[in-house]
Scaffold this motif. Structure first.
Motif, PDB file in Angstrom:
ATOM      1  N   UNK A  42       0.875  13.236 -10.728  1.00 43.75           N
ATOM      2  CA  UNK A  42       0.684  14.639 -10.355  1.00 43.75           C
ATOM      3  C   UNK A  42       1.779  15.506 -10.961  1.00 43.75           C
ATOM      4  N   UNK A  46       1.088   4.087  -2.943  1.00 40.39           N
ATOM      5  CA  UNK A  46       0.612   5.455  -2.784  1.00 40.39           C
ATOM      6  C   UNK A  46       1.628   6.466  -3.299  1.00 40.39           C
ATOM      7  N   UNK A  47       2.901   6.039  -3.430  1.00 42.49           N
ATOM      8  CA  UNK A  47       3.909   6.952  -3.963  1.00 42.49           C
ATOM      9  C   UNK A  47       3.699   7.164  -5.470  1.00 42.49           C
ATOM     10  N   UNK A 103      -7.555   4.210  -3.254  1.00 49.92           N
ATOM     11  CA  UNK A 103      -6.672   3.641  -2.228  1.00 49.92           C
ATOM     12  C   UNK A 103      -7.446   3.340  -0.954  1.00 49.92           C
ATOM     13  N   UNK A 109       1.251   7.909  -7.076  1.00 54.29           N
ATOM     14  CA  UNK A 109       0.418   9.070  -7.380  1.00 54.29           C
ATOM     15  C   UNK A 109       1.268  10.252  -7.843  1.00 54.29           C
ATOM     16  N   UNK A 110       2.464  10.387  -7.238  1.00 55.88           N
ATOM     17  CA  UNK A 110       3.287  11.553  -7.547  1.00 55.88           C
ATOM     18  C   UNK A 110       3.759  11.575  -8.989  1.00 55.88           C
ATOM     19  N   UNK A 150      -4.848  16.123 -12.169  1.00 58.15           N
ATOM     20  CA  UNK A 150      -5.806  16.312 -11.078  1.00 58.15           C
ATOM     21  C   UNK A 150      -6.798  15.154 -11.028  1.00 58.15           C
ATOM     22  N   UNK A 161      -4.864  11.962  -9.792  1.00 60.19           N
ATOM     23  CA  UNK A 161      -4.518  11.856  -8.371  1.00 60.19           C
ATOM     24  C   UNK A 161      -5.777  11.720  -7.524  1.00 60.19           C
ATOM     25  N   UNK A 162      -6.868  12.425  -7.887  1.00 60.71           N
ATOM     26  CA  UNK A 162      -8.111  12.277  -7.125  1.00 60.71           C
ATOM     27  C   UNK A 162      -8.605  10.847  -7.201  1.00 60.71           C
ATOM     28  N   UNK A 180       0.836  -1.211   0.000  1.00 61.82           N
ATOM     29  CA  UNK A 180       0.000   0.000   0.000  1.00 61.82           C
ATOM     30  C   UNK A 180       0.865   1.253   0.000  1.00 61.82           C
ATOM     31  N   UNK A 181       1.900   1.263   0.864  1.00 64.00           N
ATOM     32  CA  UNK A 181       2.741   2.455   1.000  1.00 64.00           C
ATOM     33  C   UNK A 181       3.437   2.770  -0.320  1.00 64.00           C
ATOM     34  N   UNK A 183      -6.208   8.481  -5.062  1.00 68.63           N
ATOM     35  CA  UNK A 183      -6.383   8.611  -3.613  1.00 68.63           C
ATOM     36  C   UNK A 183      -7.700   7.981  -3.182  1.00 68.63           C
TER      37      UNK A 183
END
Lengths: 167, 386
Positions: B138, B131-132, B164, B134-135, B154, B157-158, B127-128, B161
């Motif tokens: 973005x 989640x990276x 997730x 996403x960058x 936008x 990333x929305x 998971x961790x 998130x």
């Protein structure tokens, strides 16, 4: 130097540099936010070295992976630049900052002079998600539930604010 | 030397994924779309006239992309523009470190676990790391200095998130069933079978039922214990990958190409690779969690080794079992890849509000209900057998 110590100094240095980058990058807000992400990730790595795996995972998942992305959202949508921000009139934050960092420096120097007290080794499973989960749902269940209530109130508030715009 | 083992295991997985699965998936993508749209598809690339039904196209693609000019648009943030594709690519690769591609074997020198990093918090790591990713999206859109790119990033990333949240919640039921976050432990727990109607024996009137019912056994796979969790997790993790039907961040008909619009040459190739790399990685995670990982249904590790060691000895039996498990794992992975490709070429793209509604109004409540019901059932079973 052991591998653990080397990794600690490496990530500590990265965290400090990234934090400086965040504060000093006032011209480019997105670069500043990205420096914050790098600082968060190196903090996560330091938590891993401390064997606090759950905290490390949450540090990266929640802080680096979600909260700073929301910061970036705001920065990108508003296209903020340094000239938009109003200049701070009050001197209070500056004085407060100087006092606070002076205190930090004082504590740090005290620590450098003296020797650290002997620490007993952590019990088995300390910092793991099992132990932390048990503690959260038994001993600290009241603060835990209180926090969830606070978050619920925040969500309701956000929904009401967003609704008002549309209506 | 433990480090050597770790490196070898990781190298094996990375080589299989990057060297074998990735090029074939890009080929399947083209050929399958061609079949479903009644075309012939890519078949022209050749080496000395040998065409191999278009299998050389991935090679031609890479050569072409490397030869192209790498354009950084005017007014772009150069440094971030260059680094974004790398951020998008890396999480997929380092997720491979915690994927168990076979079980735990003892060749006489202590147990060897066939996973590069056997972390206690393996799923939290997944998971961790995820989640990276996403960058990458973005930063790519923002640094391009393009409105389409910004809109795409936008949206992306929305979407990432939001999904997730549901992705984590949809797995809580599974973690409750197997009582672990360690991928190898979850896979090992699925090596067992359970009697489907075994719980009936706790009631007094079971003698009225036919006897064969008590012999019906199913493998203790995640998909059997958590069917709803499987559907929710697969949907979420596919939405994380931003492939159709969840490709609103790059929706061509609305925002040209979304977040990677201003990328050219191999930097575009890196985004492309990241997207295709995540298909086998997703397949591996889903296989390990829900399809029993490396296990072979109804034939547990002890059964296989016990049946074989009489004829060929324990060492050879263990080795053979290892090979069978690796084959079983990759067979399931290929099935999951096929399923993802089938979904990609069957469903049209969602509208953006539909993507968000699906996540927050349908899947999030369902995953919460799944956690609740799983808890009740586990408590009930414990009560029944006490």
């Amino acid at each position: 130097m052991s591998t653990g110590a080397f990794l600690f100094y490496l990530f500590a240095a990265v965290a400090i540099l990234a934090s400086l980058g965040m504060v000093l990058n006032i011209r480019n807000t997105v670069a500043s936010a990205m420096s914050l992400v790098v600082a968060m990730i190196s903090l996560g790595a330091i938590y891993v070295l401390l064997e606090a795996y759950l905290v490390a995972a949450i540090q990266i998942m929640v802080y680096a992976g979600a909260i700073v992305v929301l910061f970036l959202f705001v920065v990108m949508l508003l296209n903020l630049r340094s000239d938009v921000f109003p200049v701070a009139r009050s001197r209070l934050p500056k004085i407060f900052g100087i006092v606070l960092s002076g205190w930090g420096l004082f504590v740090f120097l005290r620590l450098l002079r003296g020797t650290l007290p002997a620490v007993s080794p952590a019990p088995e499973g300390y910092g793991g998600f099992r132990e932390l989960g048990k503690a959260l749902f038994t001993r600290y269940v009241l603060p835990f539930e209180a926090t969830s209530f606070l978050l619920l109130a925040a969500i309701v508030g956000a929904v009401i604010l967003a609704k008002r715009r549309i209506d | 030397m433990p480090e050597l083992g770790v490196i070898l295991k990781l190298l094996f997985l990375v080589l299989v994924v990057m060297g074998a699965l990735l090029p074939v998936i890009t080929w399947v993508e083209r050929k399958q779309s061609a079949v479903m749209q009644d075309r012939i598809g890519a078949n022209r690339a050749d080496i000395l006239g040998i065409r191999l039904i278009g299998l050389l196209h991935p090679l031609a693609d890479v050569l072409k992309l490397f030869g192209k000019e790498d354009v950084v648009p005017l007014g772009a943030n150069r440094w971030m523009h260059l680094v974004a594709p790398v951020i998008a690519l890396v999480p997929g690769i380092i997720t491979l470190a915690v994927v168990p591609f076979a079980g735990v074997y003892d060749f006489g020198g202590g147990p060897i676990s066939m996973v590069a990093a056997d972390l206690d918090w393996g799923m939290l790591y997944v998971f961790a790391v995820g989640s990276i990713a996403t960058y990458g999206t973005v930063i790519a859109g923002w640094s391009s200095n393009s409105n389409w790119g910004l809109l795409g990033s936008l949206r992306g990333s929305a979407q990432m998130i939001s999904y997730e949240v549901t992705m984590g919640l949809s797995l809580v039921g599974l973690f409750m069933c197997f009582n672990s976050l360690k991928l190898q432990e979850i896979a090992q727990a699925q090596d067992a079978t359970f009697r489907v109607f075994g719980f009936l024996e706790a009631f007094g009137w079971v003698h009225a039922l036919p006897r064969w019912l008590s012999f019906v056994k199913l493998p203790m796979w995640g998909i059997v214990l958590q069917p709803l969790g499987f559907i929710l997790f697969l949907t979420c993790i596919m939405a994380e990958n931003k492939r159709p039907p969840f490709d609103v961040p790059e929706g061509e008909s609305e925002i040209v190409a979304g977040y990677h619009m201003e990328y050219s040459g191999m930097r575009f190739g890196l985004f492309y690779t990241a997207e295709f790399l995540e298909i086998p990685v997703i397949a591996m995670i889903v296989t390990t969690l829900f399809l029993g990982g490396w296990t072979i249904p109804w034939f547990s590790t002890q059964k296989i080794i016990g049946a074989l060691n009489g004829t060929i000895g324990v060492g050879a039996a263990t080795g053979l079992c290892l090979i069978l498990h690796v084959l079983s794992f990759f067979l399931k992975v290929i099935v999951m890849i096929w399923l993802q490709m089938q979904i990609r070429w069957t469903l049209p793209r969602f509208r953006y509000d539909q993507v968000m509604d699906l996540c927050w109004k349908i899947m999030l409540p369902l995953s919460l209900a799944n956690v609740f019901v799983t808890g009740i059932v586990i408590l009930g079973i414990e009560r029944l057998y006490r």
